[in-house]
Design a protein around this motif. Structure first.
Motif, PDB file in Angstrom:
ATOM      1  N   TYR A 148       0.882  -1.074   0.165  1.00 30.62           N
ATOM      2  CA  TYR A 148      -0.032   0.139  -0.101  1.00 30.62           C
ATOM      3  C   TYR A 148       0.776   1.361  -0.088  1.00 30.62           C
ATOM      4  CZ  TYR A 148      -3.334   3.520   1.538  1.00 30.62           C
ATOM      5  OH  TYR A 148      -3.953   4.880   1.806  1.00 30.62           O
ATOM      6  N   TYR A 149       1.781   1.347   0.894  1.00 28.88           N
ATOM      7  CA  TYR A 149       2.873   2.527   0.925  1.00 28.88           C
ATOM      8  C   TYR A 149       3.733   2.639  -0.151  1.00 28.88           C
ATOM      9  CZ  TYR A 149       0.772   3.555   5.454  1.00 28.88           C
ATOM     10  OH  TYR A 149       0.021   4.094   6.482  1.00 28.88           O
ATOM     11  N   SER A 150       4.159   1.471  -0.678  1.00 30.89           N
ATOM     12  CA  SER A 150       5.000   1.536  -1.930  1.00 30.89           C
ATOM     13  C   SER A 150       4.163   1.969  -2.891  1.00 30.89           C
ATOM     14  CB  SER A 150       5.828   0.398  -2.065  1.00 30.89           C
ATOM     15  OG  SER A 150       4.982  -0.648  -2.271  1.00 30.89           O
ATOM     16  N   THR A 151       3.029   1.676  -3.143  1.00 24.82           N
ATOM     17  CA  THR A 151       2.188   1.961  -4.392  1.00 24.82           C
ATOM     18  C   THR A 151       2.160   3.622  -4.284  1.00 24.82           C
ATOM     19  OG1 THR A 151       1.134  -0.031  -4.659  1.00 24.82           O
ATOM     20  CG2 THR A 151       0.082   1.899  -5.635  1.00 24.82           C
ATOM     21  N   GLU A 152       1.793   4.139  -3.169  1.00 31.17           N
ATOM     22  CA  GLU A 152       1.676   5.466  -3.079  1.00 31.17           C
ATOM     23  C   GLU A 152       3.000   6.335  -3.313  1.00 31.17           C
ATOM     24  OE1 GLU A 152      -0.112   6.491   0.689  1.00 31.17           O
ATOM     25  OE2 GLU A 152      -2.306   5.913  -0.108  1.00 31.17           O
ATOM     26  N   ILE A 153       3.936   5.928  -2.699  1.00 28.58           N
ATOM     27  CA  ILE A 153       5.030   6.552  -2.785  1.00 28.58           C
ATOM     28  C   ILE A 153       6.131   6.250  -3.902  1.00 28.58           C
ATOM     29  CG2 ILE A 153       7.348   6.584  -1.583  1.00 28.58           C
ATOM     30  CD1 ILE A 153       6.081   6.217   1.240  1.00 28.58           C
ATOM     31  N   ASN A 154       6.336   5.019  -4.246  1.00 28.17           N
ATOM     32  CA  ASN A 154       7.082   4.665  -5.580  1.00 28.17           C
ATOM     33  C   ASN A 154       6.494   5.132  -6.774  1.00 28.17           C
ATOM     34  OD1 ASN A 154       9.052   3.770  -6.727  1.00 28.17           O
ATOM     35  ND2 ASN A 154       9.188   1.770  -6.146  1.00 28.17           N
ATOM     36  N   LEU A 165      10.098 -10.894   4.538  1.00 27.59           N
ATOM     37  CA  LEU A 165       9.751  -9.486   4.558  1.00 27.59           C
ATOM     38  C   LEU A 165      10.884  -8.546   4.634  1.00 27.59           C
ATOM     39  CD1 LEU A 165       7.161  -9.820   7.559  1.00 27.59           C
ATOM     40  CD2 LEU A 165       6.779  -8.898   5.440  1.00 27.59           C
ATOM     41  N   TYR A 166      11.907  -8.817   5.071  1.00 28.81           N
ATOM     42  CA  TYR A 166      13.141  -8.249   5.226  1.00 28.81           C
ATOM     43  C   TYR A 166      13.786  -7.921   3.764  1.00 28.81           C
ATOM     44  CZ  TYR A 166      17.968  -7.037   5.481  1.00 28.81           C
ATOM     45  OH  TYR A 166      19.589  -6.348   5.259  1.00 28.81           O
ATOM     46  N   LEU A 167      13.538  -9.122   2.935  1.00 25.58           N
ATOM     47  CA  LEU A 167      14.034  -9.123   1.353  1.00 25.58           C
ATOM     48  C   LEU A 167      13.084  -7.863   0.885  1.00 25.58           C
ATOM     49  CD1 LEU A 167      15.215 -12.605   0.666  1.00 25.58           C
ATOM     50  CD2 LEU A 167      16.690 -10.643   0.979  1.00 25.58           C
ATOM     51  N   VAL A 168      11.832  -8.141   1.007  1.00 19.71           N
ATOM     52  CA  VAL A 168      10.911  -7.302   0.245  1.00 19.71           C
ATOM     53  C   VAL A 168      11.136  -5.710   0.503  1.00 19.71           C
ATOM     54  CG1 VAL A 168       8.528  -6.706  -0.005  1.00 19.71           C
ATOM     55  CG2 VAL A 168       9.198  -9.161  -0.221  1.00 19.71           C
ATOM     56  N   GLU A 169      11.125  -5.652   1.857  1.00 13.75           N
ATOM     57  CA  GLU A 169      11.508  -4.280   2.249  1.00 13.75           C
ATOM     58  C   GLU A 169      12.800  -3.740   1.446  1.00 13.75           C
ATOM     59  OE1 GLU A 169      11.692  -1.604   6.490  1.00 13.75           O
ATOM     60  OE2 GLU A 169      11.043  -3.481   6.397  1.00 13.75           O
ATOM     61  N   ARG A 170      13.893  -4.371   1.530  1.00 12.98           N
ATOM     62  CA  ARG A 170      15.317  -4.169   0.992  1.00 12.98           C
ATOM     63  C   ARG A 170      14.898  -3.570  -0.589  1.00 12.98           C
ATOM     64  NH1 ARG A 170      18.309  -1.632   3.824  1.00 12.98           N
ATOM     65  NH2 ARG A 170      19.961  -2.051   2.374  1.00 12.98           N
ATOM     66  N   VAL A 172      12.299  -2.793  -1.740  1.00 12.52           N
ATOM     67  CA  VAL A 172      11.343  -1.438  -2.067  1.00 12.52           C
ATOM     68  C   VAL A 172      12.249  -0.355  -1.813  1.00 12.52           C
ATOM     69  CG1 VAL A 172       9.427  -0.160  -0.939  1.00 12.52           C
ATOM     70  CG2 VAL A 172       9.181  -2.669  -1.631  1.00 12.52           C
ATOM     71  N   VAL A 173      12.991  -0.331  -0.751  1.00 16.50           N
ATOM     72  CA  VAL A 173      13.901   0.570  -0.479  1.00 16.50           C
ATOM     73  C   VAL A 173      15.143   0.990  -1.228  1.00 16.50           C
ATOM     74  CG1 VAL A 173      15.409   1.682   1.475  1.00 16.50           C
ATOM     75  CG2 VAL A 173      13.120   0.668   1.885  1.00 16.50           C
ATOM     76  N   CYS A 174      15.802  -0.155  -1.712  1.00 13.39           N
ATOM     77  CA  CYS A 174      17.271   0.123  -2.146  1.00 13.39           C
ATOM     78  C   CYS A 174      17.324  -0.282  -3.617  1.00 13.39           C
ATOM     79  CB  CYS A 174      18.294  -0.968  -1.470  1.00 13.39           C
ATOM     80  SG  CYS A 174      18.307  -0.493   0.121  1.00 13.39           S
ATOM     81  N   SER A 175      16.300  -0.459  -4.416  1.00 14.21           N
ATOM     82  CA  SER A 175      16.377  -1.052  -6.015  1.00 14.21           C
ATOM     83  C   SER A 175      15.520  -0.152  -6.763  1.00 14.21           C
ATOM     84  CB  SER A 175      16.088  -2.581  -5.969  1.00 14.21           C
ATOM     85  OG  SER A 175      14.762  -2.738  -5.919  1.00 14.21           O
TER      86      SER A 175
END
Length: 121
Positions: A26-32, A84-89, A91-94
């Motif tokens: 939800y948040y990555s769709t709004e931000i990214n 969860l950790y990998l998905v967050e990485r 979203v944030v780093c790639s």
């Protein structure tokens, strides 16, 4: 007798993982605003027979997708936390966008990677 700490309930862990992933989605769709790479885009390469959706999937849809993978491939419950950790990485780093039309491929890839990392540790 095994305690709850010793034996994680795989399906219950996946249920909570699906909730967390839906929040991240939800948040990555709004931000990214990064356009998805073609190899992850389900508009280019369909991952399922239904085809891609432009709406955020429900928690139950995410759970069923993950449960199908975890049960059929006998992936351990602790891989869900690494997932969860990998998905967050991602979203944030790639440059890989985590959107409604990329979430299946991102989760599938992260699950395979989490399973490999977990089996070598």
């Amino acid at each position: 007798m095994k305690t709850t700490i010793d034996v994680m309930d795989r399906l219950e862990t996946l249920r909570y993982t699906a909730i967390a992933l839906r929040i991240i989605l939800y948040y990555s769709t709004e931000i990214n605003e990064v356009p998805p790479l073609d190899m992850f885009n389900e508009h280019v390469y369909a991952f399922s027979k239904e085809g891609p959706s432009d709406s955020i999937p429900s928690t139950n849809e995410i759970y069923e997708f993950l449960a199908r993978i975890f049960v059929s491939e006998d992936v351990q419950a602790d891989c869900a936390l690494l997932l969860l950790y990998l998905v967050e990485r991602v979203v944030v780093c790639s440059d890989v966008a985590f959107h409604p039309h990329t979430w299946r491929r991102v989760l599938f890839t992260a699950t395979i990677l989490a399973s490999k990392v977990s089996s070598t540790v």
